[in-house]
Design an enzyme around this catalytic site. Structure first.
Site, PDB file in Angstrom:
ATOM      1  N   HIS A   1       0.934  -1.400  -0.234  1.00 12.07           N
ATOM      2  CA  HIS A   1       0.081   0.012  -0.148  1.00 12.07           C
ATOM      3  C   HIS A   1       1.178   1.316  -0.017  1.00 12.07           C
ATOM      4  O   HIS A   1       1.268   1.274   0.959  1.00 12.07           O
ATOM      5  CB  HIS A   1      -0.830   0.201   0.755  1.00 12.07           C
ATOM      6  CG  HIS A   1      -2.101   0.886   1.531  1.00 12.07           C
ATOM      7  ND1 HIS A   1      -2.876   0.582   2.191  1.00 12.07           N
ATOM      8  CD2 HIS A   1      -1.608   1.892   1.103  1.00 12.07           C
ATOM      9  CE1 HIS A   1      -3.529   1.956   1.831  1.00 12.07           C
ATOM     10  NE2 HIS A   1      -2.784   3.109   1.021  1.00 12.07           N
TER      11      HIS A   1
ATOM     12  N   HIS B   1       1.299   5.014  -2.459  1.00 16.75           N
ATOM     13  CA  HIS B   1       0.826   5.050  -3.942  1.00 16.75           C
ATOM     14  C   HIS B   1       2.425   5.855  -4.656  1.00 16.75           C
ATOM     15  O   HIS B   1       2.971   7.017  -3.510  1.00 16.75           O
ATOM     16  CB  HIS B   1      -0.082   6.261  -3.354  1.00 16.75           C
ATOM     17  CG  HIS B   1      -1.567   5.616  -2.842  1.00 16.75           C
ATOM     18  ND1 HIS B   1      -2.277   6.058  -3.641  1.00 16.75           N
ATOM     19  CD2 HIS B   1      -1.377   5.879  -1.401  1.00 16.75           C
ATOM     20  CE1 HIS B   1      -3.543   5.585  -3.158  1.00 16.75           C
ATOM     21  NE2 HIS B   1      -2.671   4.917  -1.355  1.00 16.75           N
TER      22      HIS B   1
ATOM     23  N   GLU C   1     -11.178   3.432   5.534  1.00 12.36           N
ATOM     24  CA  GLU C   1     -10.685   4.652   6.055  1.00 12.36           C
ATOM     25  C   GLU C   1     -10.691   5.434   7.020  1.00 12.36           C
ATOM     26  O   GLU C   1     -11.121   6.635   7.829  1.00 12.36           O
ATOM     27  CB  GLU C   1      -9.512   5.141   5.260  1.00 12.36           C
ATOM     28  CG  GLU C   1      -8.121   6.324   5.545  1.00 12.36           C
ATOM     29  CD  GLU C   1      -7.588   6.504   4.150  1.00 12.36           C
ATOM     30  OE1 GLU C   1      -8.273   6.493   3.300  1.00 12.36           O
ATOM     31  OE2 GLU C   1      -6.421   7.491   4.168  1.00 12.36           O
TER      32      GLU C   1
ATOM     33  N   ASP D   1       1.511   3.727   2.746  1.00 14.54           N
ATOM     34  CA  ASP D   1       0.772   5.048   2.458  1.00 14.54           C
ATOM     35  C   ASP D   1       1.383   6.293   1.050  1.00 14.54           C
ATOM     36  O   ASP D   1       1.255   5.476  -0.022  1.00 14.54           O
ATOM     37  CB  ASP D   1      -0.268   5.611   3.201  1.00 14.54           C
ATOM     38  CG  ASP D   1      -1.832   5.719   2.957  1.00 14.54           C
ATOM     39  OD1 ASP D   1      -1.864   5.552   1.399  1.00 14.54           O
ATOM     40  OD2 ASP D   1      -2.779   6.305   3.401  1.00 14.54           O
TER      41      ASP D   1
HETATM   42  N1  ADE Z   1      -4.876   8.448  -2.108  1.00 13.80           N
HETATM   43  C1  ADE Z   1      -3.862   8.637  -1.956  1.00 13.80           C
HETATM   44  N2  ADE Z   1      -3.862   8.159  -0.477  1.00 13.80           N
HETATM   45  C2  ADE Z   1      -4.616   7.895  -0.222  1.00 13.80           C
HETATM   46  C3  ADE Z   1      -5.240   7.192   1.335  1.00 13.80           C
HETATM   47  N3  ADE Z   1      -4.443   7.312   2.182  1.00 13.80           N
HETATM   48  N4  ADE Z   1      -6.882   7.378   1.220  1.00 13.80           N
HETATM   49  C4  ADE Z   1      -7.493   7.635   0.035  1.00 13.80           C
HETATM   50  N5  ADE Z   1      -7.155   7.677  -1.140  1.00 13.80           N
HETATM   51  C5  ADE Z   1      -5.408   8.472  -1.219  1.00 13.80           C
HETATM   52 ZN    ZN Z   2      -3.283   5.293   0.338  1.00 13.10          ZN
END
Ligand code: ADE
Ligand code: ZN
Length: 328
Positions: free
Chosen positions: A8, A10, A191, A270
């Protein structure tokens, strides 16, 4: 340090402020300031949306395949020093195509960096294209159709961006097209959103893994389902602190409760450039706050391997690397 499998992360969230400035300058694009400290002063977020607004604003400076290559190559270099051996990384095609960039430039740059990481570091993995919830269902369908000619460059599809108000079931058509192509499916859910977002991701979208999923703990039936089906949760402790999706002290993070419940959880970064660190920093912070035992660290490493989409032989090799590190 045990070998790490990261599930996880990005790529756009690994865009360090110094790189934002360098690429803006290279492309002749204006920024509010070219002083990293001035830009960094904005890195305080009340919630997910405030973070997303900055993340999408910074990524506007990206233009060429070389820009995308350099962003991903910097992540893979840093991940290698963190001990990452396998990384399944996210990207957001719609934000780039919305900025007028060809999908091919994005895929070319990210793929070149991924293959270099495999060649130079033996770091395996793949790319997961995320649909942005806030762009709506029709745009998600257009996006998967545009991605299909490049299907071989993708490991799977995901779902991210603004959760609350954009329920998971809306994206069923895009996910069913992806499933028919044999792509893996994951989704950010639970989340900020209630357990319903997680239920729908499982039952309507058919996802194999839930990203975050912290709020699943509010629903014992959902926890039983996740445990029973060994559906992984990719947990991101420093992200949870930065976005206030967990209590303000890491010592009070739900990770121990998740492990206690028998959930298949892994530790991930993340958006490391925004939330105070890469995956090794997440482990170090957890260690400091919760004094993780060697057995828990080994469990987390093995959970991540089980949760990954690596092929069986690669999973075996990753497990052997963990066993060798444990034996040291
Ligand atoms: N895009 C990048 N990080 C994210 C996150 N933590 N939650 C939702 N979309 C995202
Ligand atoms: Zn994310």
């Amino acid at each position: 340090m045990l070998p790490i499998t990261e599930l996880h992360m990005h790529l756009e969230g690994s865009f360090e402020v110094e790189s934002v400035i360098a690429i803006a300058q290279r492309n002749g694009i204006a920024l509010p300031s070219f002083d990293p400290e001035v830009l960094r002063a904005k890195y305080k977020f009340a919630d997910l949306q405030e973070f997303l607004d900055l993340y999408y604003d910074n990524i506007r400076v990206m233009r060429t395949a070389e820009d995308f290559h350099d962003l991903a190559a910097a992540y893979y270099r840093r991940a290698h020093t963190a001990g990452v051996r396998h990384a399944e990384v996210f990207f957001d095609p719609q934000t780039h195509t919305g900025n007028g960039i060809a999908l091919e430039a994005v895929l070319e740059g990210f793929t070149a960096a991924r293959l270099e990481a495999e060649r130079d570091f033996g770091l395996t993995g793949g790319l997961i294209a995320c649909f942005m919830r806030d762009r709506g269902a029709a745009d998600a369908v257009d996006t998967i159709r545009a991605l299909l000619p490049h299907r071989d460059l993708l490991l799977g599809v995901g779902l991210d961006s603004t959760e609350v108000g954009n329920p998971s079931y809306l994206y069923r058509e895009a996910f069913s097209i992806a499933a028919a192509e044999g792509l893996h499916r994951v989704a950010h859910a639970g989340e900020e959103g209630s357990p319903d977002y997680v239920w729908e991701a499982l039952d309507v979208l058919g996802v194999e893994r839930i990203d975050h999923g912290n709020r699943a703990l509010e629903d014992p039936e959902l926890v039983a389902r996740l445990v029973g089906d060994r559906i992984p949760l990719t947990v991101c402790p420093l992200s949870n602190l930065a976005l206030h999706t967990a209590p303000p002290a890491l010592a009070d993070h739900p990770l121990p409760a998740m492990l206690e419940a028998g959930l298949l959880v892994s530790i991930n970064s993340d958006d490391p450039a925004y939330f105070g660190g890469y995956v090794d920093d997440n482990f170090a912070a957890l260690d400091e706050a919760l004094a993780l035992s060697p057995a828990t660290r080994e469990l987390l490493a093995l959970n991540a391997i089980e949760s990954s989409f690596a092929l069986p032989a690669r999973k075996e090799a990753l497990r052997a690397e963990v066993a060798a590190a444990v034996a040291l």
